[in-house]
Motif scaffolding. Structure first.
Motif, PDB file in Angstrom:
ATOM      1  N   ALA A  41     -43.329 -40.517  92.472  1.00  0.00           N
ATOM      2  CA  ALA A  41     -44.889 -42.240  91.976  1.00  0.00           C
ATOM      3  C   ALA A  41     -46.049 -41.230  91.590  1.00  0.00           C
ATOM      4  O   ALA A  41     -46.637 -40.070  92.778  1.00  0.00           O
ATOM      5  N   THR A  42     -47.270 -41.481  90.916  1.00  0.00           N
ATOM      6  CA  THR A  42     -48.020 -41.265  91.214  1.00  0.00           C
ATOM      7  C   THR A  42     -48.740 -42.741  91.511  1.00  0.00           C
ATOM      8  O   THR A  42     -48.796 -43.826  91.315  1.00  0.00           O
ATOM      9  N   GLY A  43     -50.892 -42.255  92.221  1.00  0.00           N
ATOM     10  CA  GLY A  43     -51.058 -43.028  93.078  1.00  0.00           C
ATOM     11  C   GLY A  43     -52.285 -43.640  92.328  1.00  0.00           C
ATOM     12  O   GLY A  43     -52.832 -44.338  92.558  1.00  0.00           O
ATOM     13  N   THR A  44     -52.095 -43.509  90.641  1.00  0.00           N
ATOM     14  CA  THR A  44     -52.734 -43.775  90.003  1.00  0.00           C
ATOM     15  C   THR A  44     -52.878 -44.863  89.298  1.00  0.00           C
ATOM     16  O   THR A  44     -50.928 -45.537  88.863  1.00  0.00           O
ATOM     17  N   ALA A  45     -53.881 -45.510  88.709  1.00  0.00           N
ATOM     18  CA  ALA A  45     -53.634 -47.415  88.070  1.00  0.00           C
ATOM     19  C   ALA A  45     -52.093 -46.813  86.781  1.00  0.00           C
ATOM     20  O   ALA A  45     -52.093 -47.803  87.012  1.00  0.00           O
ATOM     21  N   GLN A  46     -52.294 -46.183  86.243  1.00  0.00           N
ATOM     22  CA  GLN A  46     -51.727 -45.785  85.091  1.00  0.00           C
ATOM     23  C   GLN A  46     -50.868 -44.525  85.320  1.00  0.00           C
ATOM     24  O   GLN A  46     -51.500 -43.553  86.062  1.00  0.00           O
ATOM     25  N   ARG A  47     -49.890 -44.133  84.470  1.00  0.00           N
ATOM     26  CA  ARG A  47     -49.585 -42.890  84.459  1.00  0.00           C
ATOM     27  C   ARG A  47     -50.215 -41.712  84.326  1.00  0.00           C
ATOM     28  O   ARG A  47     -51.255 -41.619  83.370  1.00  0.00           O
ATOM     29  N   LEU A  48     -50.415 -40.586  84.840  1.00  0.00           N
ATOM     30  CA  LEU A  48     -50.580 -39.515  84.088  1.00  0.00           C
ATOM     31  C   LEU A  48     -50.918 -38.594  82.330  1.00  0.00           C
ATOM     32  O   LEU A  48     -48.549 -38.727  82.691  1.00  0.00           O
ATOM     33  N   PRO A  49     -51.001 -37.937  81.967  1.00  0.00           N
ATOM     34  CA  PRO A  49     -50.552 -37.085  80.993  1.00  0.00           C
ATOM     35  C   PRO A  49     -49.461 -36.340  81.361  1.00  0.00           C
ATOM     36  O   PRO A  49     -48.968 -35.994  80.839  1.00  0.00           O
ATOM     37  N   GLN A  50     -49.672 -35.930  82.595  1.00  0.00           N
ATOM     38  CA  GLN A  50     -49.593 -34.416  82.790  1.00  0.00           C
ATOM     39  C   GLN A  50     -47.657 -35.213  83.195  1.00  0.00           C
ATOM     40  O   GLN A  50     -47.431 -33.562  83.193  1.00  0.00           O
TER      41      GLN A  50
ATOM     42  N   ASP B   3     -43.181 -39.303  82.594  1.00  0.00           N
ATOM     43  CA  ASP B   3     -42.604 -39.593  83.136  1.00  0.00           C
ATOM     44  C   ASP B   3     -42.052 -40.354  85.178  1.00  0.00           C
ATOM     45  O   ASP B   3     -41.293 -41.299  85.180  1.00  0.00           O
ATOM     46  N   VAL B   4     -43.125 -39.779  84.977  1.00  0.00           N
ATOM     47  CA  VAL B   4     -43.460 -40.288  87.222  1.00  0.00           C
ATOM     48  C   VAL B   4     -43.906 -42.182  86.417  1.00  0.00           C
ATOM     49  O   VAL B   4     -45.507 -41.714  86.653  1.00  0.00           O
ATOM     50  N   PRO B   5     -43.735 -42.488  87.411  1.00  0.00           N
ATOM     51  CA  PRO B   5     -43.863 -44.456  87.114  1.00  0.00           C
ATOM     52  C   PRO B   5     -45.474 -43.897  88.471  1.00  0.00           C
ATOM     53  O   PRO B   5     -44.910 -43.149  89.532  1.00  0.00           O
ATOM     54  N   THR B   6     -46.431 -44.439  88.028  1.00  0.00           N
ATOM     55  CA  THR B   6     -46.920 -45.438  89.450  1.00  0.00           C
ATOM     56  C   THR B   6     -46.315 -45.880  90.205  1.00  0.00           C
ATOM     57  O   THR B   6     -45.170 -46.833  89.903  1.00  0.00           O
ATOM     58  N   VAL B   7     -46.897 -46.446  91.729  1.00  0.00           N
ATOM     59  CA  VAL B   7     -46.535 -46.675  92.916  1.00  0.00           C
ATOM     60  C   VAL B   7     -46.311 -48.346  92.393  1.00  0.00           C
ATOM     61  O   VAL B   7     -45.486 -49.408  92.404  1.00  0.00           O
ATOM     62  N   ALA B   8     -47.275 -48.564  91.448  1.00  0.00           N
ATOM     63  CA  ALA B   8     -47.818 -49.900  91.410  1.00  0.00           C
ATOM     64  C   ALA B   8     -46.950 -50.940  90.573  1.00  0.00           C
ATOM     65  O   ALA B   8     -46.174 -52.213  90.655  1.00  0.00           O
ATOM     66  N   GLU B   9     -46.336 -49.376  89.807  1.00  0.00           N
ATOM     67  CA  GLU B   9     -44.936 -50.016  88.609  1.00  0.00           C
ATOM     68  C   GLU B   9     -44.096 -50.550  89.562  1.00  0.00           C
ATOM     69  O   GLU B   9     -43.248 -50.779  88.830  1.00  0.00           O
ATOM     70  N   GLN B  10     -43.134 -49.251  90.906  1.00  0.00           N
ATOM     71  CA  GLN B  10     -42.612 -49.467  91.256  1.00  0.00           C
ATOM     72  C   GLN B  10     -42.940 -50.504  92.439  1.00  0.00           C
ATOM     73  O   GLN B  10     -41.773 -50.308  93.262  1.00  0.00           O
ATOM     74  N   GLY B  11     -43.266 -51.664  92.220  1.00  0.00           N
ATOM     75  CA  GLY B  11     -43.076 -53.203  92.748  1.00  0.00           C
ATOM     76  C   GLY B  11     -43.796 -53.229  93.732  1.00  0.00           C
ATOM     77  O   GLY B  11     -44.264 -54.290  94.918  1.00  0.00           O
ATOM     78  N   PHE B  12     -45.338 -52.403  93.796  1.00  0.00           N
ATOM     79  CA  PHE B  12     -46.661 -52.681  94.789  1.00  0.00           C
ATOM     80  C   PHE B  12     -48.012 -52.986  93.653  1.00  0.00           C
ATOM     81  O   PHE B  12     -49.008 -52.300  93.784  1.00  0.00           O
ATOM     82  N   LYS B  13     -48.123 -54.534  93.959  1.00  0.00           N
ATOM     83  CA  LYS B  13     -49.400 -54.501  92.361  1.00  0.00           C
ATOM     84  C   LYS B  13     -50.189 -53.997  92.403  1.00  0.00           C
ATOM     85  O   LYS B  13     -50.669 -54.609  94.371  1.00  0.00           O
ATOM     86  N   GLY B  14     -51.354 -53.552  92.373  1.00  0.00           N
ATOM     87  CA  GLY B  14     -52.395 -53.219  92.191  1.00  0.00           C
ATOM     88  C   GLY B  14     -52.532 -51.607  93.833  1.00  0.00           C
ATOM     89  O   GLY B  14     -54.044 -51.509  93.436  1.00  0.00           O
ATOM     90  N   PHE B  15     -51.918 -51.997  93.699  1.00  0.00           N
ATOM     91  CA  PHE B  15     -52.046 -50.285  94.613  1.00  0.00           C
ATOM     92  C   PHE B  15     -52.182 -49.002  93.398  1.00  0.00           C
ATOM     93  O   PHE B  15     -52.180 -48.559  92.954  1.00  0.00           O
ATOM     94  N   GLU B  16     -53.030 -48.673  94.962  1.00  0.00           N
ATOM     95  CA  GLU B  16     -54.395 -47.247  94.080  1.00  0.00           C
ATOM     96  C   GLU B  16     -54.227 -46.446  95.295  1.00  0.00           C
ATOM     97  O   GLU B  16     -54.800 -46.411  96.098  1.00  0.00           O
ATOM     98  N   MET B  17     -54.070 -45.308  94.818  1.00  0.00           N
ATOM     99  CA  MET B  17     -53.909 -44.004  95.645  1.00  0.00           C
ATOM    100  C   MET B  17     -55.185 -42.771  95.211  1.00  0.00           C
ATOM    101  O   MET B  17     -54.242 -41.906  94.543  1.00  0.00           O
ATOM    102  N   THR B  18     -56.407 -42.694  95.126  1.00  0.00           N
ATOM    103  CA  THR B  18     -56.683 -41.420  95.007  1.00  0.00           C
ATOM    104  C   THR B  18     -57.895 -40.794  95.937  1.00  0.00           C
ATOM    105  O   THR B  18     -58.199 -41.889  96.834  1.00  0.00           O
ATOM    106  N   GLN B  19     -57.903 -39.603  95.871  1.00  0.00           N
ATOM    107  CA  GLN B  19     -59.488 -38.868  96.160  1.00  0.00           C
ATOM    108  C   GLN B  19     -59.879 -38.689  95.280  1.00  0.00           C
ATOM    109  O   GLN B  19     -60.158 -39.018  93.751  1.00  0.00           O
ATOM    110  N   TRP B  20     -61.248 -38.925  95.934  1.00  0.00           N
ATOM    111  CA  TRP B  20     -62.809 -39.337  94.878  1.00  0.00           C
ATOM    112  C   TRP B  20     -63.842 -39.221  95.884  1.00  0.00           C
ATOM    113  O   TRP B  20     -64.114 -38.245  97.384  1.00  0.00           O
ATOM    114  N   TYR B  21     -65.276 -38.274  94.317  1.00  0.00           N
ATOM    115  CA  TYR B  21     -66.153 -37.832  94.904  1.00  0.00           C
ATOM    116  C   TYR B  21     -67.090 -38.854  94.168  1.00  0.00           C
ATOM    117  O   TYR B  21     -66.842 -38.607  92.741  1.00  0.00           O
TER     118      TYR B  21
END
Length: 332
Positions: A228-237, A240-258
């Motif tokens: 899974a990715t922690g982003t709101a949308q799938r990563l271009p890289q 084929d890997v769905p986000t956490v939100a797509e797999q049943g956890f709506k609104g989930f987002e996990m990113t480091q930020w600066y």
């Protein structure tokens, strides 16, 4: 022959003009900010995502702000050393790269901080988000997050996940997932991402969450499986890997930020000018491309948007930290 005596009104007018002229150098100096190179303090050691983000925006901002912008790494004490130094600086040419840890985590894991994130700093712009990925050892019999959570629930407390240390972004990411999925896994803290990944690929750990730049090569080589990715949308890289939100956890987002922060005592006009130039630099094609190459997302928000974002992140992480009883390294 004596010079003519000027009328009193004319004398006052002349004196006022002289006084106004004497103020011009000061006014010019203020309008010419910055009057020397800007120092961007990074609270972490060289070589990580923080330095990549800092150097990308600093180099581009220097082209239009009128002065060089140099990066100064000041690691130590989970970023607290750098934050304290910048908060106490009396020079309106020193700023700091704020981070999820120093702004949204440290206020809740340290009993006492040498700075107040809200009082001592003014937000300028959110520069970048670095996606967090959830990965497992390839031998684990799961292909996605849904299967992983179901598997973990059949083995409560038997799966280990690793992180770069207590309170690290990877630690937070997995505790957040545990909280929303109601699962129980054991945390194994390491001193850095490198040694943790070594043990994960060797099968001594079952899972981890790490920033995308450090993981992509291992995922592509089949040494780790991304579930899974922690982003709101799938990563271009990793299309084929769905986000956490797509797999049943709506609104989930996990990113480091600066994001860029300055001492709150800076003149408002200087803050506004820095905000304009920092947003322009962050949204430039060159910076967007540089950060994308590192699997980081360029943002370039307004100061008001960044302020609201920090407050939302603090509200999000406070209960996670309390539930997981996360403490700084060395405090047990």
């Amino acid at each position: 022959m004596y010079p003519p005596i000027l009328p009193r009104r004319q004398v006052l007018r002349a004196a006022t003009a002289v006084a106004a002229a004497s103020l011009l150098p000061s006014a010019r100096a203020q309008a010419a900010w910055p009057s020397k190179p800007l120092r961007l303090v990074v609270p972490f050691a060289p070589g990580g995502s923080s330095e990549i983000v800092a150097r990308a925006v600093a180099g581009e901002m220097a082209k239009t702000i009128g002065q060089n912008v140099f990066v100064d790494n000041k690691p130590g004490a989970a970023g607290n050393i750098a934050m304290q130094e910048v908060a106490n600086s009396t020079d309106d040419h020193t700023l700091v790269l704020g981070h999820i840890g120093t702004l949204a985590v440290n206020p809740y894991i340290f009993a006492k901080l040498p700075y107040d994130a809200a009082r001592d700093f003014a937000p300028i712009t959110l520069v970048s988000k670095v996606p967090s990925l959830y990965v497992v050892h390839p031998d684990l019999p799961v292909k996605n997050l849904t299967e992983f959570i179901a598997y973990a629930k059949t083995k409560p407390g038997q799966l280990n996940y690793g992180s770069a240390g207590n309170g690290s972004a990877g630690h937070l990411a997995f505790e957040y997932l545990k909280m929303v999925s109601n699962t129980f896994m054991l945390h194994v803290p390491y001193r850095g991402t490198g040694p943790m990944l070594t043990d994960l690929m060797a099968g001594r750990l079952q899972a981890a969450s790490v920033g995308a730049p450090a993981l992509l090569a291992f995922i592509k080589a089949g040494k780790l499986r991304c579930i899974a990715t922690g982003t709101a949308q799938r990563l271009p890289q990793l299309p084929d890997v769905p986000t956490v939100a797509e797999q049943g956890f709506k609104g989930f987002e996990m990113t480091q930020w600066y994001g860029l922060m300055v001492p709150s005592k800076w003149p408002k006009a200087n803050q506004a000018k820095l905000e304009t130039e920092a947003i322009k630099a962050t949204r430039s094609a060159l910076v967007v491309e540089k950060l994308s190459h590192e699997t980081a997302l360029a943002v370039g928000s307004s100061s008001a948007e960044f302020d609201a974002f920090i407050k939302a992140e603090q509200a999000r992480w406070k209960p996670v930290i309390a539930r997981a009883q996360i403490k700084p390294e060395g405090t047990g």
